[in-house]
Motif scaffolding. Structure first.
Motif, PDB file in Angstrom:
ATOM      1  N   HIS A 115       0.769  -0.896  -0.246  1.00 51.61           N
ATOM      2  CA  HIS A 115       0.283  -0.207  -0.117  1.00 51.61           C
ATOM      3  C   HIS A 115       0.580   1.305   0.152  1.00 51.61           C
ATOM      4  N   ALA A 138       2.658   5.547   3.808  1.00 44.24           N
ATOM      5  CA  ALA A 138       0.950   5.005   3.877  1.00 44.24           C
ATOM      6  C   ALA A 138       0.818   4.984   5.768  1.00 44.24           C
ATOM      7  N   LEU A 190      -1.820   2.964   8.415  1.00 38.86           N
ATOM      8  CA  LEU A 190      -2.751   2.650   7.461  1.00 38.86           C
ATOM      9  C   LEU A 190      -3.845   2.163   7.958  1.00 38.86           C
ATOM     10  N   ARG A 243      -5.204   6.058   3.808  1.00 40.90           N
ATOM     11  CA  ARG A 243      -3.313   5.667   3.744  1.00 40.90           C
ATOM     12  C   ARG A 243      -2.805   7.536   4.915  1.00 40.90           C
TER      13      ARG A 243
END
Length: 174
Positions: free
Chosen positions: A127, A132, A135, A145
Motif C-alpha cells: 500500500h 502510507a 494505514l 492511507r
C-alpha cells in the motif's frame, strides 16, 4: 520419513529505518542541553523537570515504544463490518497522533505494529510502504492511507453507519 515443510515463507518484519531515530535523538539532546543550561543558571528543579520531559519525549517518539499490538492475521479475522485495523509504527508522527486521539478503550479498533509483524509489513509495502502510515483498514473494505484523526473518525463513522450501528450501539468515537 519426510520432514514437514513450511507451506509459505514468512516475510521478514519491516526494519526500523535510521531516520526513525532522528526525531527522538534531537528531542533528547535538545532537552538535555536545555536542562544543562537551566542547571548552569542554578535552576535545579526546572533542569530536572526538563531532563525528565526530554527522556519521556525521546522514548515516546522512538521505535523503542512498542505500544499496542495484535498480529495482523488475528486482527483481520476478528474484524467486523464497522471495526478498524490500524497499521502503525513507533516513531511515526501521524501514528503517534492517531494513537493519542483514539484511546485504547475502543473495542472497534485493533492496532498492528508493522515493526513487530511480518505480514503487516508486507501489507504496508503493498500500500505504499512507510509513506502510507498509519494505514487504516475498515471492515467494509475501505482503506485510509496516512490517516489523520479526522479522516479516521469520518471513515470509521461511515463504516459503522453502513454496518447498521447507531451511536448508542457502538463505542464512543473519542
Amino acid at each position: 520419513m519426510a520432514q514437514p515443510t513450511d507451506p509459505a515463507p514468512r516475510p521478514a518484519p519491516l526494519r526500523v529505518p535510521a531516520s526513525a531515530w532522528l526525531r527522538p535523538a534531537l528531542l533528547l539532546v535538545g532537552g538535555l542541553l536545555l536542562a544543562a543550561l537551566l542547571l548552569a543558571v542554578d535552576q535545579r528543579v526546572a533542569a530536572l523537570a526538563m531532563a525528565l520531559f526530554a527522556l519521556l519525549m525521546g522514548y515516546w517518539t522512538s521505535p523503542l515504544r512498542s505500544g499496542q499490538h495484535t498480529p495482523l492475521a488475528s486482527a483481520l479475522a476478528a474484524r467486523g463490518p464497522g471495526d478498524s485495523v490500524i497499521l502503525w509504527a513507533p516513531g511515526d508522527p501521524l501514528s503517534a497522533r492517531l494513537q493519542t486521539a483514539v484511546r485504547s478503550t475502543r473495542t472497534d479498533v485493533t492496532w498492528v505494529n508493522v515493526y513487530r509483524d511480518a505480514e503487516a509489513a508486507q501489507l504496508l509495502a503493498e500500500h505504499g510502504g512507510r509513506e502510507a502510515l498509519p494505514l487504516v483498514l475498515l471492515g467494509d473494505g475501505t482503506e485510509v492511507r496516512r490517516a489523520s484523526v479526522g479522516a479516521f473518525l469520518d471513515a470509521s463513522a461511515a463504516a459503522q453507519e453502513a454496518a447498521g450501528r447507531s451511536d448508542s450501539d457502538g463505542p464512543d468515537p473519542a
